[in-house]
Write an enzyme that holds these catalytic residues in place. Structure first.
Site, PDB file in Angstrom:
ATOM      1  NE  ARG A  70      -1.578  -2.389   2.774  1.00  0.00           N
ATOM      2  CZ  ARG A  70      -1.708  -3.648   2.368  1.00  0.00           C
ATOM      3  NH1 ARG A  70      -2.770  -4.018   1.726  1.00  0.00           N
ATOM      4  NH2 ARG A  70      -0.778  -4.558   2.625  1.00  0.00           N
ATOM      5  CB  THR A  71       3.388   2.570   2.334  1.00  0.00           C
ATOM      6  OG1 THR A  71       2.641   2.003   3.408  1.00  0.00           O
ATOM      7  CG2 THR A  71       3.878   3.948   2.727  1.00  0.00           C
ATOM      8  CE  LYS A  81      27.104  -2.356  -6.007  1.00  0.00           C
ATOM      9  NZ  LYS A  81      27.139  -1.233  -6.936  1.00  0.00           N
ATOM     10  NE  ARG A 110       7.094   0.580   5.008  1.00  0.00           N
ATOM     11  CZ  ARG A 110       5.871   0.044   4.884  1.00  0.00           C
ATOM     12  NH1 ARG A 110       5.747  -1.216   4.505  1.00  0.00           N
ATOM     13  NH2 ARG A 110       4.798   0.759   5.135  1.00  0.00           N
ATOM     14  CG  HIS A 169       3.469   3.647   8.636  1.00  0.00           C
ATOM     15  ND1 HIS A 169       3.548   4.560   7.586  1.00  0.00           N
ATOM     16  CD2 HIS A 169       3.065   2.472   8.080  1.00  0.00           C
ATOM     17  CE1 HIS A 169       3.219   3.939   6.462  1.00  0.00           C
ATOM     18  NE2 HIS A 169       2.922   2.680   6.733  1.00  0.00           N
TER      19      HIS A 169
HETATM   20  N1   CP Z   1      -0.231  -0.204   5.932  1.00  0.00           N
HETATM   21  C1   CP Z   1       0.944  -0.417   5.307  1.00  0.00           C
HETATM   22  O1   CP Z   1       1.961   0.204   5.654  1.00  0.00           O
HETATM   23  O2   CP Z   1       0.900  -1.348   4.330  1.00  0.00           O
HETATM   24  P1   CP Z   1       2.147  -1.801   3.446  1.00  0.00           P
HETATM   25  O3   CP Z   1       3.132  -2.478   4.378  1.00  0.00           O
HETATM   26  O4   CP Z   1       1.569  -2.732   2.426  1.00  0.00           O
HETATM   27  O5   CP Z   1       2.749  -0.576   2.847  1.00  0.00           O
END
Ligand code: CP
Length: 314
Positions: free
Chosen positions: A49-50, A79, A100, A128
């Protein structure tokens, strides 16, 4: 001075509502507001999703995307390059970086070195914040308020960064009560409890999910973060708190079930109920992520929303 978005405490109510308004507008179509701009998505952990909603958001705004979907394996990290060096280089290729990472605090480290805005798309067990933003956007769209809510948060609240970021945001609204339901070894951190106390937000911990379901306006389920614990801890927590067809009957008709997704065994309701029961809001929630991320990208890259000193992003 570069604006970054690395933790949800950075937002205040007026900025949150401005972003909601803008997301409502942007959902009506595609635009060329970010034509000529480039977004880099740098994901050291898996995501559906993100990453895809950020990339889609950028494309719908007329911008372009460069990406490394598994930076741990397919970037020069393999590396031995440091994240800081990677960020220094990528920030010379892009106008914004969405990152991320598996380490708590990684997004802040990236922001400290980047010459372009950095957005935290999840850092270890830390935060998040764009998930929290889409969560409150969803609550507002579904229930038309963010004050005076009872929110039951369920599952792995120790390792789940979404519950942490959402607690920080809910602490900004009036009269909310957060009810945390988790296995003993997966309780929400003391830093969150202290923050809520400082913001006069009521909270309590409960052990019986069915006892608190009838009082919830929002049931916020989370997955047990198997990848962040030992097999023994996982086995001791798994399957303890599950929403089923049976206990869904305890949830008020006007309440909503949210989940940042992906969901696994903590939701076990028949597909036809999932598709038709208006209380099941987590797929609408995931869709809302696209529009609120469009609004956020527009704000950071076009500086469209005027920010006061108080709402200045770090
Ligand atoms: N909710 C969320 O962060 O989903 P993903 O890990 O699929 O990005």
């Amino acid at each position: 001075m570069v604006d970054h978005f690395v933790e949800s405490q950075q937002l205040d109510k007026s900025l949150i509502f401005s972003l909601f308004q803008r997301a409502d507008h942007l959902r009506k179509g595609t635009h060329d507001l970010l034509k000529g701009k480039v977004l880099a998505t740098l994901f050291y952990e898996p995501s559906t999703r993100t990453r895809l909603s950020f990339e889609s958001a950028m494309l719908k705004l007329g911008g372009q995307v460069i990406t490394t979907e598994n930076a741990k394996e397919f970037s020069s990290t393999v590396k031995g390059e440091s994240m800081e060096d990677t960020i220094r280089v990528v920030s010379s290729y892009a106008d914004c970086i969405v990152i991320r990472h598996f380490e708590d605090g990684a997004a802040k480290r990236a922001a400290a070195i980047s010459s372009v805005p950095v957005i935290n798309a999840g850092d270890g067990r830390g935060q998040h914040p764009t998930q929290a933003l889409l969560d409150v956007y969803t609550i507002y769209r579904e229930l038309h308020r963010l004050d005076n809510l009872k929110i039951v948060m369920v599952g792995d609240l120790a390792h789940g960064r979404t519950a942490r970021s959402l607690s920080y945001l809910l602490g900004k609204f009036q009269g909310c009560e957060l009810i945390f339901v988790s296995p003993e070894h997966m309780k929400i951190g003391n830093d969150i409890k202290e923050y809520l106390d400082r913001h006069q937000t009521q909270w309590r911990e409960e052990t019986e999910l069915n006892k608190v379901l009838p009082e919830a306006d929002i049931v916020y389920l989370t997955r047990i973060q198997r990848e962040r614990m030992s097999q023994e801890d996982y086995e001791n927590g798994k399957g303890k708190y599950v929403i089923t067809h049976e206990n869904l009957k305890l949830v008020k008709p006007a309440a909503r079930i949210l989940h940042p997704l992906p969901h696994v065994e903590e939701i076990n309701i028949p597909l036809e109920i999932e598709q038709t029961d208006p209380r099941v809001a987590y797929f609408r929630q995931a869709e809302n992520g696209l529009y609120i991320r469009m609004a956020l990208l527009e704000m950071l890259l076009n500086k469209r929303i005027k920010k006061t000193q108080k709402t200045k992003l770090i």
